[in-house]
Design an enzyme around this catalytic site. Structure first.
Site, PDB file in Angstrom:
ATOM      1  N   ARG A 118     -16.746   0.766  -1.193  1.00 49.30           N
ATOM      2  CA  ARG A 118     -15.844   0.128  -0.241  1.00 49.30           C
ATOM      3  C   ARG A 118     -16.389  -1.264  -0.003  1.00 49.30           C
ATOM      4  O   ARG A 118     -17.129  -1.498   0.940  1.00 49.30           O
ATOM      5  CB  ARG A 118     -15.844   0.897   1.089  1.00 49.30           C
ATOM      6  CG  ARG A 118     -14.912   2.064   1.068  1.00 49.30           C
ATOM      7  CD  ARG A 118     -14.769   2.720   2.419  1.00 49.30           C
ATOM      8  NE  ARG A 118     -14.259   4.047   2.227  1.00 49.30           N
ATOM      9  CZ  ARG A 118     -12.970   4.327   2.010  1.00 49.30           C
ATOM     10  NH1 ARG A 118     -12.079   3.377   1.996  1.00 49.30           N
ATOM     11  NH2 ARG A 118     -12.589   5.570   1.819  1.00 49.30           N
TER      12      ARG A 118
ATOM     13  N   ARG B 287      -8.551  10.727  -7.652  1.00 51.98           N
ATOM     14  CA  ARG B 287      -9.691   9.983  -7.122  1.00 51.98           C
ATOM     15  C   ARG B 287     -10.920  10.889  -7.040  1.00 51.98           C
ATOM     16  O   ARG B 287     -12.041  10.434  -7.127  1.00 51.98           O
ATOM     17  CB  ARG B 287      -9.245   9.500  -5.753  1.00 51.98           C
ATOM     18  CG  ARG B 287     -10.264   8.940  -4.877  1.00 51.98           C
ATOM     19  CD  ARG B 287      -9.514   8.247  -3.759  1.00 51.98           C
ATOM     20  NE  ARG B 287     -10.302   8.257  -2.551  1.00 51.98           N
ATOM     21  CZ  ARG B 287      -9.893   7.691  -1.424  1.00 51.98           C
ATOM     22  NH1 ARG B 287      -8.710   7.112  -1.344  1.00 51.98           N
ATOM     23  NH2 ARG B 287     -10.662   7.715  -0.370  1.00 51.98           N
TER      24      ARG B 287
ATOM     25  N   ARG C 141      -3.912   8.538  -5.576  1.00 52.11           N
ATOM     26  CA  ARG C 141      -4.605   7.597  -6.457  1.00 52.11           C
ATOM     27  C   ARG C 141      -4.858   8.309  -7.770  1.00 52.11           C
ATOM     28  O   ARG C 141      -5.372   9.435  -7.780  1.00 52.11           O
ATOM     29  CB  ARG C 141      -5.928   7.205  -5.793  1.00 52.11           C
ATOM     30  CG  ARG C 141      -6.795   6.238  -6.574  1.00 52.11           C
ATOM     31  CD  ARG C 141      -6.295   4.828  -6.384  1.00 52.11           C
ATOM     32  NE  ARG C 141      -7.157   3.825  -6.969  1.00 52.11           N
ATOM     33  CZ  ARG C 141      -8.137   3.210  -6.315  1.00 52.11           C
ATOM     34  NH1 ARG C 141      -8.404   3.543  -5.068  1.00 52.11           N
ATOM     35  NH2 ARG C 141      -8.854   2.277  -6.900  1.00 52.11           N
TER      36      ARG C 141
ATOM     37  N   PHE D  16      -2.056  -0.888 -10.498  1.00 50.93           N
ATOM     38  CA  PHE D  16      -2.620  -2.096  -9.898  1.00 50.93           C
ATOM     39  C   PHE D  16      -3.965  -2.519 -10.476  1.00 50.93           C
ATOM     40  O   PHE D  16      -4.564  -3.474 -10.029  1.00 50.93           O
ATOM     41  CB  PHE D  16      -2.682  -2.017  -8.373  1.00 50.93           C
ATOM     42  CG  PHE D  16      -3.203  -0.712  -7.815  1.00 50.93           C
ATOM     43  CD1 PHE D  16      -4.538  -0.402  -7.886  1.00 50.93           C
ATOM     44  CD2 PHE D  16      -2.330   0.174  -7.201  1.00 50.93           C
ATOM     45  CE1 PHE D  16      -5.006   0.782  -7.347  1.00 50.93           C
ATOM     46  CE2 PHE D  16      -2.787   1.363  -6.664  1.00 50.93           C
ATOM     47  CZ  PHE D  16      -4.143   1.673  -6.739  1.00 50.93           C
TER      48      PHE D  16
ATOM     49  N   LYS E  24       0.878  -1.179   0.000  1.00 54.20           N
ATOM     50  CA  LYS E  24       0.000   0.000   0.000  1.00 54.20           C
ATOM     51  C   LYS E  24       0.908   1.220   0.000  1.00 54.20           C
ATOM     52  O   LYS E  24       1.630   1.461   0.968  1.00 54.20           O
ATOM     53  CB  LYS E  24      -0.923   0.017   1.219  1.00 54.20           C
ATOM     54  CG  LYS E  24      -1.864   1.223   1.204  1.00 54.20           C
ATOM     55  CD  LYS E  24      -2.819   1.208   2.370  1.00 54.20           C
ATOM     56  CE  LYS E  24      -3.947   2.220   2.226  1.00 54.20           C
ATOM     57  NZ  LYS E  24      -3.556   3.584   1.903  1.00 54.20           N
TER      58      LYS E  24
ATOM     59  N   GLU F 206      -1.310   4.250  -8.272  1.00 53.94           N
ATOM     60  CA  GLU F 206      -0.913   5.225  -7.261  1.00 53.94           C
ATOM     61  C   GLU F 206       0.375   5.911  -7.716  1.00 53.94           C
ATOM     62  O   GLU F 206       1.311   5.249  -8.160  1.00 53.94           O
ATOM     63  CB  GLU F 206      -0.678   4.486  -5.927  1.00 53.94           C
ATOM     64  CG  GLU F 206      -0.439   5.378  -4.747  1.00 53.94           C
ATOM     65  CD  GLU F 206      -1.716   5.746  -3.985  1.00 53.94           C
ATOM     66  OE1 GLU F 206      -2.836   5.447  -4.466  1.00 53.94           O
ATOM     67  OE2 GLU F 206      -1.590   6.341  -2.902  1.00 53.94           O
TER      68      GLU F 206
HETATM   69  P1  AMP Z   1      -7.468   4.849   2.106  1.00 56.54           P
HETATM   70  O1  AMP Z   1      -7.223   6.134   1.365  1.00 56.54           O
HETATM   71  O2  AMP Z   1      -6.784   4.770   3.426  1.00 56.54           O
HETATM   72  O3  AMP Z   1      -8.918   4.429   2.110  1.00 56.54           O
HETATM   73  O4  AMP Z   1      -6.731   3.691   1.261  1.00 56.54           O
HETATM   74  C1  AMP Z   1      -7.065   3.433  -0.055  1.00 56.54           C
HETATM   75  C2  AMP Z   1      -6.082   4.114  -0.944  1.00 56.54           C
HETATM   76  O5  AMP Z   1      -4.804   3.473  -0.887  1.00 56.54           O
HETATM   77  C3  AMP Z   1      -6.424   4.009  -2.406  1.00 56.54           C
HETATM   78  O6  AMP Z   1      -7.380   4.947  -2.776  1.00 56.54           O
HETATM   79  C4  AMP Z   1      -5.103   4.256  -3.076  1.00 56.54           C
HETATM   80  O7  AMP Z   1      -4.916   5.647  -3.231  1.00 56.54           O
HETATM   81  C5  AMP Z   1      -4.087   3.789  -2.056  1.00 56.54           C
HETATM   82  N1  AMP Z   1      -3.290   2.622  -2.479  1.00 56.54           N
HETATM   83  C6  AMP Z   1      -1.963   2.516  -2.282  1.00 56.54           C
HETATM   84  N2  AMP Z   1      -1.503   1.358  -2.742  1.00 56.54           N
HETATM   85  C7  AMP Z   1      -2.554   0.683  -3.262  1.00 56.54           C
HETATM   86  C8  AMP Z   1      -2.707  -0.593  -3.893  1.00 56.54           C
HETATM   87  N3  AMP Z   1      -1.691  -1.428  -4.060  1.00 56.54           N
HETATM   88  N4  AMP Z   1      -3.968  -0.923  -4.295  1.00 56.54           N
HETATM   89  C9  AMP Z   1      -5.015  -0.085  -4.110  1.00 56.54           C
HETATM   90  N5  AMP Z   1      -4.927   1.129  -3.528  1.00 56.54           N
HETATM   91  C10 AMP Z   1      -3.711   1.514  -3.104  1.00 56.54           C
END
Ligand code: AMP
Length: 560
Positions: free
Chosen positions: A423, A276, A261, A347, A256, A306
């Protein structure tokens, strides 16, 4: 459509807090609206003059608006500002000014919705010397022809806040009830069509003309950004693996990354990069456009990934906070490209050549992704990934990601389809949890829109070495409406002074707050900022002297 009709319906929508009633008012109106105006109504009622991905900006500030109201009505800027501060809304001040105007325009002609829309859109084209004066005069021209109610919405649209509480959810249910059977399934169909197209005008017209089948046929189209699939949070690696494994025999994990994004749309030589939030950031990333032009072999595709910034000296990834400077910067781009080089980690792929890929499994999409580009280390790569079988190897991979300076890992169901904007449990994020902090509320701001009766944005402070409070962030999520109402009551009793929507408070209320990360930040007195703070609880049992100290913040910062 006469703008008067638009304003009347907006007034009715503003007059109710009840979601169902709003949906009903909106649905009735959409049903009555003639075909040519439907798209316009659907956008304007949500205050949308531009699509999120259009880079144009209206360039209308509050002070420009005050000037425009004065030019149109002659009531004087002092008066306008007084009413503005009394009502907290410049739209209401405009309505008041039109009602009390001292100069009548001689050749007033009734406003239409089309005219307001076009005049406001045109403002974005004014550049260079005299452009602000031209904006004032165009906005004043609209206000001069407006009745009080109309002036309210002209001003609110120009400033970008309709304050009607009509969000995507209301629009979804209104379209479902105006043109379909109003059931939950109908709302879901509308929502999905919107997630793929991000165009409620198109969705409403399709629902009306072609019903649910038509909506299901709406597909991703290049250069019309889609809402990206989002991740759920796992309570730790073991739980996350259990959750994903329960859903899927076929799963893998990826790093991650802590970046931005992006969705990248490619059609031959035309390449555009969107966030995003659907904003077009192509201009800020000529290096990404170049990398995609060089390494993407597909003629047409929509890529999901990303963008991560690196420190060119150490080669380490930089936190998003620092990287976001590159996203915001609209000048001296070449310098930024040098200062903050980026790697694009891909990804997912949502369309490839002429195929839309939403309905196929992630495993198959990844095979298509691999065939759509040639990786180049440090420039454009597949996100680091590994199949997982035992928890041991999963934990090794997780630790490897953290050691490399990334945020954690993603656990992904390889059998899953792509669900835009959702989600769903197809993608779980795992990252270290930070210990909550106890912080005192130092200042607060009145919300806008549906929560305008609440102090919805709370500034938080920790203790410095002298026992004074220094701010470390602001909080606006995590509480229910009831919790926020109770907090508002408690905080308003502590008011020291008010300036516009900002309220200075005696620092007495202590909150327990969780967050994802502590970052260094010049924005707050403490020199630190909490990333994604969320309300957990009111700590009535703690006094302000018990709140966490700057030393604790510093040590948490060092340890993360
Ligand atoms: P969050 O913003 O904490 O909800 O985490 C989701 C975000 O992690 C996604 O919107 C991406 O921007 C980011 N992200 C980073 N690495 C990845 C990955 N390998 N696959 C999907 N999302 C990722």
């Amino acid at each position: 459509m006469e703008y008067a009709e638009f304003a009347t319906v907006c007034d009715r929508l503003a007059a109710t807090d009840a979601d169902l009633e709003q949906v009903q008012i909106l649905a009735d109106w959409l049903t009555e609206t003639d075909s040519d105006t439907l798209t316009l109504v659907v956008g304007m009622v949500r205050g949308k003059v531009f699509e999120p991905w259009e880079t144009a900006e209206l360039g209308v500030s509050s002070s420009l608006t005050v000037e425009a109201i004065d030019t149109a009505t002659g009531v004087g800027t002092d008066q306008i500002e007084t009413v503005w501060s009394e009502t907290g809304d410049l739209g209401d001040a405009a309505a008041w000014a039109v009602e009390h105007e001292t100069q009548q325009s001689l050749f007033s002609e009734p406003l239409t919705l089309q005219r307001v829309y076009e005049t406001l859109r045109d403002l974005a084209d004014f550049t260079g010397e005299g452009s602000q004066d031209r904006r004032v005069s165009e906005v004043a021209g609209l206000i001069a022809d407006a009745k009080p109610d109309e002036a309210r919405y002209v001003v609110r649209t120009a400033l970008g806040h309709m304050r009607l509480g009509v969000g995507d959810g209301t629009m979804r249910d209104a379209v479902a009830s105006a043109f379909l059977d109003g059931s939950e399934a109908a709302s879901d169909a509308v929502e999905r069509a919107h997630q793929v197209t991000n165009d409620y005008g198109l969705v409403a017209t399709t629902a009306r003309d072609d019903g649910r089948d038509g909506l299901a046929d709406l597909d991703v189209e290049l250069f019309r950004p889609v809402q990206m699939m989002l991740a759920k949070k796992a309570e730790g690696l073991t739980d996350g693996i259990d959750d994903v494994a329960e859903e899927a025999d076929d799963a893998h994990m990826e790093y991650k990354y802590d970046g931005a994004r992006v969705q990248i749309h490619v059609d031959g030589d035309e390449i555009r990069v969107y966030t995003r939030r659907l904003e077009d950031i192509t201009m800020q990333f000529p290096d990404v456009v170049e990398a995609v032009a060089e390494h993407v072999t597909a003629d047409r595709c929509l890529l999901d990934g990303e963008l991560v910034g690196y420190d060119p000296e150490t080669g380490n990834p930089i936190p998003f906070q620092e990287f976001s400077r590159r996203i915001k910067r609209k000048y001296d781009i070449a310098e930024m490209v040098e200062q903050i080089p980026v790697t694009l980690y891909l990804f997912d792929i949502l369309s490839h050549e002429d195929d839309s890929l939403f309905e196929i499994s992630l495993r198959d999409r990844l095979a298509r992704l691999d065939s759509a580009f040639e990786p180049s280390e440090g420039v454009i790569e597949r996100a680091a990934h590994r199949e997982f079988d035992t928890e041991g190897t999963a934990n090794d991979f997780y630790q490897e990601a953290l050691t490399a300076g990334h945020e954690g890992v993603m656990l992904k169901n390889l059998a899953a389809t792509y669900q835009p904007g959702e989600r769903v449990g197809y993608m779980m994020k795992v990252k270290p949890v930070m210990e909550p902090l106890d912080l005192v509320v130092t200042r607060a701001q009145w919300s806008e829109g549906r929560r305008s009766d609440y102090l919805g944005r709370l500034f938080l402070g920790c203790r410095d070495t002298d026992g004074e409070f220094i701010e470390i962030g602001r909080l606006s999520t995590g509480y229910t409406d009831e919790e926020l109402a109770a907090l508002t009551d408690e905080l308003t009793d502590l008011t020291v002074s008010e300036d516009g929507r900002m309220v200075d408070l005696r620092p007495e209320v202590v909150l327990e707050v969780e967050y994802e990360e502590i970052q260094q930040s010049p924005e707050y007195g403490s020199g630190y900022a909490l990333r994604f703070p969320r309300f957990l609880d009111v700590r009535d049992d703690l006094s302000p002297t018990d709140v966490d100290s700057i030393e604790r913040v510093e040590s948490l910062y060092e340890d993360q």
